[in-house]
Design an enzyme around this catalytic site. Structure first.
Site, short mmCIF file in Angstrom:
data_model
loop_
_atom_site.label_atom_id
_atom_site.label_comp_id
_atom_site.label_asym_id
_atom_site.label_seq_id
_atom_site.Cartn_x
_atom_site.Cartn_y
_atom_site.Cartn_z
N LEU A 1 -11.51 12.51 -2.36
CA LEU A 1 -10.79 13.20 -3.17
C LEU A 1 -11.75 14.66 -3.61
CD1 LEU A 1 -7.78 13.72 -4.21
CD2 LEU A 1 -8.47 13.24 -6.39
N CYS B 1 -21.64 18.49 0.32
CA CYS B 1 -20.18 19.13 0.10
C CYS B 1 -20.58 20.37 -0.90
CB CYS B 1 -19.28 18.04 -0.60
SG CYS B 1 -17.69 19.20 -0.79
N ARG C 1 0.76 -1.27 0.05
CA ARG C 1 -0.09 0.02 -0.08
C ARG C 1 0.91 1.18 -0.16
NH1 ARG C 1 -5.41 -1.25 0.87
NH2 ARG C 1 -5.73 -3.16 1.81
N CYS D 1 -23.55 13.58 8.55
CA CYS D 1 -23.59 12.17 8.57
C CYS D 1 -24.41 11.63 9.54
CB CYS D 1 -22.21 11.73 8.58
SG CYS D 1 -21.92 9.85 8.72
N ASP E 1 -24.42 8.69 -0.44
CA ASP E 1 -23.75 9.70 -1.09
C ASP E 1 -23.93 11.03 -0.18
OD1 ASP E 1 -22.93 8.60 -3.27
OD2 ASP E 1 -24.87 9.07 -4.61
N ASP F 1 -9.22 0.66 -8.13
CA ASP F 1 -9.91 0.06 -6.82
C ASP F 1 -9.93 -1.27 -6.83
OD1 ASP F 1 -11.60 0.32 -4.71
OD2 ASP F 1 -13.49 0.21 -5.83
N CYS G 1 -19.98 3.74 8.78
CA CYS G 1 -20.23 4.42 7.51
C CYS G 1 -21.36 3.71 6.81
CB CYS G 1 -18.99 4.42 6.52
SG CYS G 1 -19.48 4.87 4.81
#
Length: 310
Positions: free
Chosen positions: A155, A245, A59, A195, A239, A131, A211
């Site tokens: 990102l 955002c 990684r 969230c 989402d 991915d 999550c």
């Protein structure tokens, strides 16, 4: 001279293949990431995603994936839909899963990209990733100037938000390198505040085990009761931290026919979801990323989202 020529070729080719951004970082050991990743794993924030503990060195070191690696090329591929199906009063799936599974679509483009590189530049050793391997893709994207890592750990790109897939080419080829951009999150905490499962306990840290995406896709056992009533009708992925955002007001609809949703998916109401049969599931999601949760998993998620109170 060749380095600049090769860099220009790669960036032009990326555009031709439909990628919205192409940036290049020097392939080197990610020293800064090692303690961060270790701490996150030690805190158990990866939940039951045991694979996150594997290949620690790989990684962090691209030369463990491609011996002699010199460059990590980051590519962004837009998936923002024309119509946000989550606006309908029904169960929701993450936008990235509306159409055909992105792994196949992007992998084909990356293979074509490698073929073109070999034809133009010659013998270049490298591998393509979407991915699918232990690659710290957001870190590489940040280093390649594709954006910055936001407080929701995704990102973010100033021109186009965050509704895009990341893919990489790791090559043993020297190229011209891009530099990182600064962080434009500022004092905004919209993703953290919105969230419903408190999966972002502090800026830039996501507790994967809380999550909704993890709970509806990765978790194979029963969803813990503490999350009941908090799913906001999400049945596959989530989402919310992207939808709120501010940078995603710059998202523009993708131009990829393969990402268009199945006709039936566009009009499904809650009853359709609740009465979903195996046959209809296979028809609508035949080539979709939703297959990852399997029919039983999707039914479990819908039932959990529906039964909001104990």
């Amino acid at each position: 001279m060749n380095r600049s020529k090769h860099t220009a070729f790669i960036k032009n080719k990326a555009q031709e293949l439909g990628f919205m951004y192409c940036g290049i970082a020097r392939a080197e050991f990610l020293a800064d990431e090692a303690p961060r990743l270790e701490k996150w794993l030690n805190q158990g924030m990866h939940g039951k995603m045991g694979y996150m503990e594997n290949h620690f060195e790989k990684r962090l070191d691209p030369t463990k994936l491609v011996p002699g690696a010199k460059s990590v090329i980051t590519l962004l591929y837009n998936y923002y839909p024309q119509h946000d199906l989550a606006q309908n009063d029904t169960y929701k799936i993450a936008k990235y899963a509306y159409g055909k599974d992105y792994h196949f679509i992007i992998k084909d483009k990356l293979k074509a990209f490698m073929t073109d590189i070999h034809e133009e530049i010659g013998e270049v050793d490298g591998r393509v990733f979407v991915d699918s391997a232990p690659v710290m893709e957001r870190t590489w994207a940040q280093r390649a100037g594709a954006g910055w890592i936001g407080k929701n750990s995704l990102l973010l790109n100033k021109q186009s938000g965050s509704f895009f897939f990341l893919a990489e080419l790791i090559l043993d080829l020297e190229l011209d390198y891009d530099g990182p951009v600064k962080d434009y999150c500022g004092t905004c905490t919209a993703c953290m505040d919105n969230c419903p499962t408190d999966a972002i306990p502090e800026p830039y840290v996501v507790d994967g085990s809380r999550c909704i995406s993890y709970l509806t896709i990765e978790l194979k056992e029963s969803i813990p009761d503490e999350f009941r009533g908090k799913f906001k009708n999400w049945a596959f992925g989530c989402d919310i931290c992207q939808d709120v955002c501010p940078w995603n007001r710059f998202s523009k609809p993708h131009q990829e026919p393969a990402f268009e949703p199945h006709e039936q998916l566009k009009s499904m109401n809650k009853a359709d979801w609740e009465e979903l049969t195996h046959e209809v599931f296979n028809e609508i999601f035949r080539k979709s990323a939703v297959k990852r949760t399997k029919f039983e998993g999707l039914k479990r998620n819908i039932s959990f989202a529906k039964n909001t109170h104990l």
